[in-house]
Design a protein around this motif. Sequence first.
Motif, PDB file in Angstrom:
ATOM      1  N   VAL A   1      36.381   4.871 105.999  1.00  0.00           N
ATOM      2  CA  VAL A   1      35.334   3.850 105.998  1.00  0.00           C
ATOM      3  C   VAL A   1      34.599   3.921 104.664  1.00  0.00           C
ATOM      4  CG1 VAL A   1      33.245   3.030 107.141  1.00  0.00           C
ATOM      5  CG2 VAL A   1      35.089   4.084 108.479  1.00  0.00           C
ATOM      6  N   PRO A   2      34.516   2.841 103.969  1.00  0.00           N
ATOM      7  CA  PRO A   2      33.823   2.894 102.672  1.00  0.00           C
ATOM      8  C   PRO A   2      32.347   3.185 102.867  1.00  0.00           C
ATOM      9  CG  PRO A   2      34.305   0.626 103.299  1.00  0.00           C
ATOM     10  CD  PRO A   2      35.007   1.504 104.291  1.00  0.00           C
ATOM     11  N   PRO A   3      31.757   3.933 101.978  1.00  0.00           N
ATOM     12  CA  PRO A   3      30.330   4.238 102.123  1.00  0.00           C
ATOM     13  C   PRO A   3      29.502   2.971 102.011  1.00  0.00           C
ATOM     14  CG  PRO A   3      31.112   4.871  99.939  1.00  0.00           C
ATOM     15  CD  PRO A   3      32.321   4.482 100.738  1.00  0.00           C
ATOM     16  N   PRO A   4      28.357   2.964 102.700  1.00  0.00           N
ATOM     17  CA  PRO A   4      27.523   1.757 102.617  1.00  0.00           C
ATOM     18  C   PRO A   4      27.007   1.560 101.203  1.00  0.00           C
ATOM     19  CG  PRO A   4      26.336   3.567 103.659  1.00  0.00           C
ATOM     20  CD  PRO A   4      27.752   4.024 103.505  1.00  0.00           C
ATOM     21  N   PRO A   5      26.827   0.344 100.837  1.00  0.00           N
ATOM     22  CA  PRO A   5      26.320   0.092  99.476  1.00  0.00           C
ATOM     23  C   PRO A   5      24.910   0.636  99.326  1.00  0.00           C
ATOM     24  CG  PRO A   5      26.273  -1.918 100.798  1.00  0.00           C
ATOM     25  CD  PRO A   5      27.001  -0.889 101.610  1.00  0.00           C
TER      26      PRO A   5
END
Length: 276
Positions: A106-110
């Motif tokens: 899961v990509p890290p939150p911006p």
Amino acid sequence: MKLLIGMVLGVLSVDSHAMALKRGRVSAQKSSAAVSVGAKPPAAPRSPAASDPKGSDDRGIRDMGCNDRDRKDPSKPCKNGVPVAATPVPKRTPAPALPVVISTPVPPPPPPVLLPPPAAPGVPESCARFHPSFGQEVPPEAKNGAEFEYRRARDQALSLSDADLTNLLFKKGVGACRLVGSRPQCPQCFCDYYFQTRAGTWHGSGGWPLNPASRASTGCVSEIQWGGYFPSMATSDLMKNAAEQARHALCHPADPCRLHPKNLGVPIHNSDVLGQ
């Protein structure tokens, strides 16, 4: 008589014969036992190999079904030349093969967008003695006509003398700010004059300045330096004290006098007045 003697002799003869037969049978049995014992062949002499301990062990192991190869075979363990039954190895059930799941990371939150902090309200230079923590007021934007109108009315009131400002406060007020007398309609009142704003303070009096401990005020104009009052508000000149209380309110960025067009008719609660 002769007959009696003959019978006795016959009996004795029969007994003697029986005894002779019995003795002959016993002798024959003894002779047979001696012959059988004597017939046993002599023990064979031991070979040199028999006297060797290692040879004896190897022979004993071979006799018991074990040899050198069996010693190295874990399925045929030998102990002191005697084969030991091999311990059965339990059959292990293989673990079920689980499917390999490759998860998508899961990509890290911006990172949060940091907005610039709002500009400090600031006060004009003439108000710095009242509110030094607010800093210097910056010029308004050219298109902000409401801010220009607010500052024009405020600065005009601040430029008045003590007498002119108190007269204006008595007659028509400055925005929502008023100066009212308590005599003779309120003989029980402690103070002769009260400076009031639209701030929702103690008992709705709207007094100013606010006491920083109670966040309330009656706006009493007197020679007493109440909580939140400056020394210039507690002199023997009551009109000077009232003018200073009014200037303190006009200078506050919360606009308790409601001069700003956006604040017209909107009361201000004491909790909205911070850092006075």
